[in-house]
Design a protein around this motif. Structure first.
Motif, mmCIF file in Angstrom:
data_model
loop_
_atom_site.group_PDB
_atom_site.id
_atom_site.type_symbol
_atom_site.label_atom_id
_atom_site.label_comp_id
_atom_site.label_asym_id
_atom_site.label_seq_id
_atom_site.Cartn_x
_atom_site.Cartn_y
_atom_site.Cartn_z
ATOM 1 N N THR A 61 0.815 -1.211 0.000
ATOM 2 C CA THR A 61 0.000 0.000 0.000
ATOM 3 C C THR A 61 0.846 1.257 0.000
ATOM 4 O O THR A 61 0.314 2.363 -0.075
ATOM 5 N N ASN A 82 -5.140 1.016 -2.530
ATOM 6 C CA ASN A 82 -4.184 0.000 -2.954
ATOM 7 C C ASN A 82 -3.543 0.450 -4.248
ATOM 8 O O ASN A 82 -4.220 0.707 -5.219
ATOM 9 N N LEU A 83 -2.234 0.526 -4.240
ATOM 10 C CA LEU A 83 -1.510 1.069 -5.379
ATOM 11 C C LEU A 83 -1.016 -0.011 -6.332
ATOM 12 O O LEU A 83 -0.012 0.155 -6.990
ATOM 13 N N ALA A 84 -1.675 -1.123 -6.384
ATOM 14 C CA ALA A 84 -1.593 -2.121 -7.449
ATOM 15 C C ALA A 84 -1.639 -3.535 -6.944
ATOM 16 O O ALA A 84 -2.660 -4.183 -7.066
ATOM 17 N N LYS A 104 -2.899 1.351 -10.090
ATOM 18 C CA LYS A 104 -3.464 1.852 -8.835
ATOM 19 C C LYS A 104 -4.932 1.454 -8.697
ATOM 20 O O LYS A 104 -5.690 1.480 -9.654
ATOM 21 N N ASN A 105 -5.303 1.103 -7.467
ATOM 22 C CA ASN A 105 -6.672 0.725 -7.144
ATOM 23 C C ASN A 105 -7.148 -0.497 -7.925
ATOM 24 O O ASN A 105 -8.311 -0.637 -8.263
ATOM 25 N N SER A 141 4.113 3.452 -5.297
ATOM 26 C CA SER A 141 3.864 4.680 -6.045
ATOM 27 C C SER A 141 3.428 4.379 -7.461
ATOM 28 O O SER A 141 3.744 5.088 -8.379
ATOM 29 N N ALA A 175 -4.637 3.756 -14.864
ATOM 30 C CA ALA A 175 -3.535 4.007 -13.936
ATOM 31 C C ALA A 175 -2.251 3.384 -14.506
ATOM 32 O O ALA A 175 -2.014 3.433 -15.711
ATOM 33 N N SER A 176 -1.443 2.777 -13.660
ATOM 34 C CA SER A 176 -0.149 2.269 -14.138
ATOM 35 C C SER A 176 -0.258 1.062 -15.057
ATOM 36 O O SER A 176 0.741 0.672 -15.664
ATOM 37 N N ALA A 230 -10.232 0.536 -5.336
ATOM 38 C CA ALA A 230 -9.326 -0.341 -4.597
ATOM 39 C C ALA A 230 -10.097 -1.453 -3.904
ATOM 40 O O ALA A 230 -11.138 -1.223 -3.284
#
Length: 362
Positions: free
Chosen positions: A11, A343-345, A317-318, A14, A105-106, A338
């Protein structure tokens, strides 16, 4: 190693960033009934997309509802499974629809990876060249000799050597030397400079080149939208699935080679020997160890223990997900909020989700 104890680490990352019917058949065949079936590609500019029933695949219809309940509980907005290109499950939650765009997102880093490969195959760039050959010197605040060590490949593999603790801003003042390029793996938003490289080399804007060389060729919709220091891709779930289907086919779309297959194979295999679970902005399962963003720790074992070893994935992300499994001809998409707070992945959501997918398809 189980993922649950690492959730507090995950969590901190980045990373910037269905319901089909059909009853379960009896006496399912022991061989894959689609082993000789041609791969399907949906036409462009149309809502037509062939489907395939769960029963025809010998999957377990009685496990569908548990999977859907879990997805609903975990704040999902959409979920899709393609098998050999055809839709087996497509489900939307909480008012989200097939026509509603959502952010990648990413997970969208893989779009940048793919378009970088297209620019190379067209002769505009060479990923082994230094970044400053395309966008000039002074794009970082590193000493010139150190800046000139950074190649496009380093940006693709997260081995720029720039300080990853300074946030997402990619202005020169925020891109500071930490280690020589190629000697340190660290997840860093500096990868986005590849979009500047492509724009400078092609003489087009990033969006123009992306649209004509990738998006439009595979019938995607969507657009890049600026969000703070990041340009984030938004599209429908089906557009994300189209990209996943192209990835399943080694960069090919219905006989049209979108990106060089040799480049794409490099993109979805270990790209350096520090983080074996990372290709060219793709995450890789089934490796003996992995690193995670904002840590320099090496964790032993697979990235997602319950997922197939040959799976590669885009994670955002999420819990934006594209899972690609060549051995099973699967593309699986999850979009939403999330699963567990912010939650960033990557989290234990991935592993539990795959446990539920496994009991459905095995």
């Amino acid at each position: 190693m189980k993922l649950k104890p690492l959730l507090i680490i995950y969590t901190c990352f980045s990373l910037i960033a269905c319901s089909q019917n059909d009853s379960e058949i009896e006496n399912a065949p022991t061989e894959n009934p689609t082993s000789t079936e041609a791969m399907y590609f949906p036409p462009s500019g149309s809502d037509i997309w062939e489907t395939k029933s769960i029963s025809s695949l010998g999957w377990h219809q009685d496990k569908v509802q548990d999977l859907l309940n879990y997805l609903q509980q975990k704040n999902s907005k959409s979920f899709m499974i393609l098998q050999n290109g055809r839709i087996v499950m497509e489900h939307y939650f909480s008012g989200h629809t097939a026509s509603t765009p959502w952010y990648w997102a990413s997970a969208g880093k893989t779009l940048t990876s793919t378009v970088t490969g297209i620019a190379e195959q067209e002769g505009f760039i060479n990923i082994n060249n230094k970044v400053s050959a395309y966008i000039g010197t002074g794009w970082t605040s590193a000493p010139l000799a150190k800046e000139n060590l950074i190649t496009c490949r380093n940006l693709l593999t997260m081995t720029s050597g720039l300080d990853d603790s300074l946030g997402d801003n990619v202005s020169p003042a925020n891109l500071q030397y930490k280690a020589d390029a190629g000697t340190r793996w660290a997840y860093h938003n500096v990868y986005v400079k590849l979009q500047d490289v492509v724009a400078a080399a092609t003489g087009q804007t990033w969006t123009q080149y992306f649209n004509t060389k990738l998006r439009d060729k595979i019938g995607m919709t969507g657009s890049w939208i600026q969000s703070g220091d990041n340009s984030v891709y938004w599209s429908t779930t089906r557009s994300m699935a189209r990209f996943g289907l192209m990835a399943l086919n080694n960069g090919n779309w219905n006989g049209n080679q979108i990106v060089n297959p040799a480049y794409f194979q490099n993109a979805v295999n270990s790209s350096q020997n520090i983080n074996l679970a990372y290709g060219y902005l793709w995450w890789l399962n089934g490796k003996s160890s992995y690193h995670l963003p904002q840590t320099q720790f090496q964790f032993n074992g697979k990235l997602i223990p319950s997922a197939p070893n040959d799976m590669f994935c885009a994670l955002g992300k999420n819990d934006q997900k594209i899972y690609v499994v060549p051995s099973k001809k699967l593309v699986i998409i999850r979009m939403g909020d999330a699963a567990d707070n912010v939650n960033l992945a990557l989290s234990d959501f991935d592993d539990v989700l795959w446990q539920k997918i496994n009991v459905l398809i095995d």
